[in-house]
Design a protein around this motif. Structure first.
Motif, short mmCIF file in Angstrom:
data_model
loop_
_atom_site.label_atom_id
_atom_site.label_comp_id
_atom_site.label_asym_id
_atom_site.label_seq_id
_atom_site.Cartn_x
_atom_site.Cartn_y
_atom_site.Cartn_z
N VAL A 1 -20.47 -41.23 -7.26
CA VAL A 1 -21.71 -40.67 -6.75
C VAL A 1 -21.46 -39.55 -5.74
CG1 VAL A 1 -23.86 -41.21 -5.54
CG2 VAL A 1 -22.82 -42.92 -7.02
N GLY A 2 -22.22 -38.49 -5.85
CA GLY A 2 -22.26 -37.45 -4.82
C GLY A 2 -23.62 -37.48 -4.17
N PHE A 3 -23.69 -37.17 -2.88
CA PHE A 3 -24.97 -37.26 -2.19
C PHE A 3 -25.18 -36.06 -1.29
CE2 PHE A 3 -28.69 -39.00 -0.53
CZ PHE A 3 -28.98 -40.20 -1.15
N VAL A 4 -26.32 -35.40 -1.43
CA VAL A 4 -26.72 -34.36 -0.48
C VAL A 4 -27.87 -34.96 0.32
CG1 VAL A 4 -27.58 -32.00 -0.19
CG2 VAL A 4 -26.18 -32.58 -2.20
N PHE A 5 -27.61 -35.23 1.59
CA PHE A 5 -28.62 -35.88 2.43
C PHE A 5 -29.62 -34.87 2.96
CE2 PHE A 5 -24.96 -38.67 2.66
CZ PHE A 5 -25.53 -39.91 2.53
N GLN A 6 -30.80 -35.39 3.29
CA GLN A 6 -31.82 -34.57 3.93
C GLN A 6 -31.27 -33.98 5.24
OE1 GLN A 6 -35.36 -37.01 3.86
NE2 GLN A 6 -36.74 -35.25 3.76
N SER A 7 -30.39 -34.74 5.91
CA SER A 7 -29.85 -34.30 7.20
C SER A 7 -28.41 -33.77 7.09
CB SER A 7 -29.87 -35.47 8.18
OG SER A 7 -29.23 -36.57 7.59
N PHE A 8 -27.96 -33.46 5.86
CA PHE A 8 -26.64 -32.87 5.54
C PHE A 8 -25.45 -33.80 5.79
CE2 PHE A 8 -28.81 -28.92 7.49
CZ PHE A 8 -29.69 -28.83 6.43
N ASN A 9 -25.43 -34.50 6.98
CA ASN A 9 -24.31 -35.40 7.31
C ASN A 9 -22.93 -34.76 7.21
OD1 ASN A 9 -26.39 -37.22 7.43
ND2 ASN A 9 -25.22 -38.88 6.47
N LEU A 10 -22.76 -33.57 7.77
CA LEU A 10 -21.43 -32.97 7.81
C LEU A 10 -20.66 -33.56 8.98
CD1 LEU A 10 -22.36 -29.24 7.07
CD2 LEU A 10 -21.69 -31.04 5.46
N PHE B 1 -27.06 -37.38 -6.19
CA PHE B 1 -28.37 -37.51 -5.57
C PHE B 1 -28.51 -36.39 -4.55
CE2 PHE B 1 -27.48 -41.96 -6.72
CZ PHE B 1 -28.65 -42.27 -7.40
N ALA B 2 -29.60 -35.65 -4.61
CA ALA B 2 -29.79 -34.55 -3.68
C ALA B 2 -31.19 -34.65 -3.09
CB ALA B 2 -29.60 -33.22 -4.40
N ASP B 3 -31.24 -34.81 -1.77
CA ASP B 3 -32.53 -34.98 -1.09
C ASP B 3 -32.97 -33.63 -0.54
OD1 ASP B 3 -34.77 -36.13 -0.02
OD2 ASP B 3 -33.70 -37.75 1.01
N GLU B 4 -33.90 -32.99 -1.18
CA GLU B 4 -34.39 -31.66 -0.81
C GLU B 4 -33.27 -30.64 -0.62
OE1 GLU B 4 -37.89 -30.97 1.08
OE2 GLU B 4 -38.18 -33.03 1.78
N PRO B 5 -32.44 -30.44 -1.65
CA PRO B 5 -31.29 -29.56 -1.48
C PRO B 5 -31.67 -28.10 -1.27
CG PRO B 5 -31.54 -30.12 -3.79
CD PRO B 5 -32.51 -30.97 -3.03
N THR B 6 -32.90 -27.73 -1.60
CA THR B 6 -33.29 -26.33 -1.42
C THR B 6 -34.27 -26.16 -0.26
OG1 THR B 6 -35.06 -26.57 -3.07
CG2 THR B 6 -32.94 -25.78 -3.86
N GLY B 7 -34.50 -27.25 0.48
CA GLY B 7 -35.50 -27.25 1.55
C GLY B 7 -35.28 -26.19 2.63
N ASN B 8 -34.01 -25.89 2.94
CA ASN B 8 -33.73 -24.94 4.03
C ASN B 8 -33.24 -23.59 3.53
OD1 ASN B 8 -33.87 -26.49 6.74
ND2 ASN B 8 -32.90 -27.87 5.29
N LEU B 9 -33.40 -23.34 2.23
CA LEU B 9 -32.80 -22.13 1.67
C LEU B 9 -33.86 -21.08 1.38
CD1 LEU B 9 -30.31 -23.84 -0.81
CD2 LEU B 9 -29.93 -23.17 1.56
#
Ligand code: ATP
Ligand code: MG
Length: 253
Positions: A95-104, A175-183
């Motif tokens: 699984v890959g995950f793009v969080f709403q809060s990025f989690n870097l 899983f990607a949670d709003e991956p384009t939200g900040n773009l």
């Protein structure tokens, strides 16, 4: 014999899933009896009003949060009965995950963040994986940021790092949670094309939460949640069709 998740053409599935938070008068039902599968090789968009349970559903499907009741499968493995260690390994591999809060990770530079899933799995990217990471970095416009730290990047750039990290190991399921939200719209379209091609060209399954009808129009399938339930499951749709369904949903609410 019950059919397995893969017999059903699915990569992840939940059955009679319920999730509640808090106690007594503070109790919130985030998901109410959801039974749904993510189809193998498809790009699925998950839509619905704020608070309708989209993030909760993705977190539970990815094994990052546990259900109050119901069953959850990641591939053919039922994760509801899996121990923490086995679950962590399964998630890392699949699984890959793009969080709403990025989690870097703030102490790692950008390249370190992107290759973190390999590090956690105790290995280095192969030559082919290295080439794929270079391609991701180039198409996401991150080449000249690789030695920076996350706090030195804009929100949109951090989001792109999270996307590169999620796609790097080419997991079965992203899983990607709003991956384009900040773009901005051009970068957003690039990310959407990247996700669409990950499913079309590489057979990866993508589940993406979005509020944007244009983003959802890239998907093969669109699920709508309202008040913790799946209220609509439809095939490819135009932005106009999606907007008018959303308007109808608000009118009924
Ligand atoms: N850790 C938590 N503790 C208590 N309630 C929570 C928690 N996480 C989520 N909730 C509640 O569960 C419901 C569903 O939340 P969720 O984050 O899944 O919504 P969402 O559809 O992702 O919304 P958004 O579009 O705003 O991201 C909301 O009412 C939320 O307040
Ligand atoms: Mg959310």
């Amino acid at each position: 014999m019950q059919p397995t998740t893969s017999d059903l053409g699915l990569v992840a599935r939940v059955a009679s899933l319920t999730k509640s938070y808090g106690q007594s008068e503070n109790r919130v039902t985030a998901l109410a009896d959801v039974s749904i599968g993510i189809r193998r090789g498809e790009f699925t968009a998950i839509m619905g009003p704020s608070g309708s349970g989209k993030s909760t559903l993705m977190h539970i499907m990815a094994g990052l949060d546990s259900p109050t009741s119901g069953r959850v499968w990641l591939g053919d493995t039922e994760i509801t009965s899996l121990g923490d260690t086995a679950l962590t390994v399964l998630r890392r591999r699949r699984v890959g995950f793009v969080f709403q809060s990025f989690n870097l990770v703030p102490t790692l530079d950008i390249l370190g963040n992107i290759v973190l899933p390999f590090e956690l799995d105790g290995r280095k990217p192969t030559t082919a994986e290295g080439a794929w990471i270079d391609e991701l970095v180039a198409s996401l416009g991150l080449e000249d940021r690789l030695t920076h730290r996350p706090h030195e990047l804009s929100g949109g750039q951090q989001q792109r790092v999270a996307i590169a990290r999620a796609l790097g190991t080419r997991p079965d399921l992203v899983f990607a949670d709003e991956p384009t939200g900040n773009l901005d719209s051009r970068t957003g379209r690039e990310v959407l094309s990247l996700l669409a091609s990950a499913s079309k060209d590489y057979g990866q399954s993508i589940a993406m939460v979005t509020h944007d009808p244009i983003a959802a129009s890239y998907a093969d399938r669109i699920l709508f949640l309202a008040d913790g339930r799946v209220v609509e499951d439809r095939g490819p749709s135009t932005p106009e069709q999606i907007s008018s369904f959303m308007l109808g949903m608000e009118a009924r609410a």
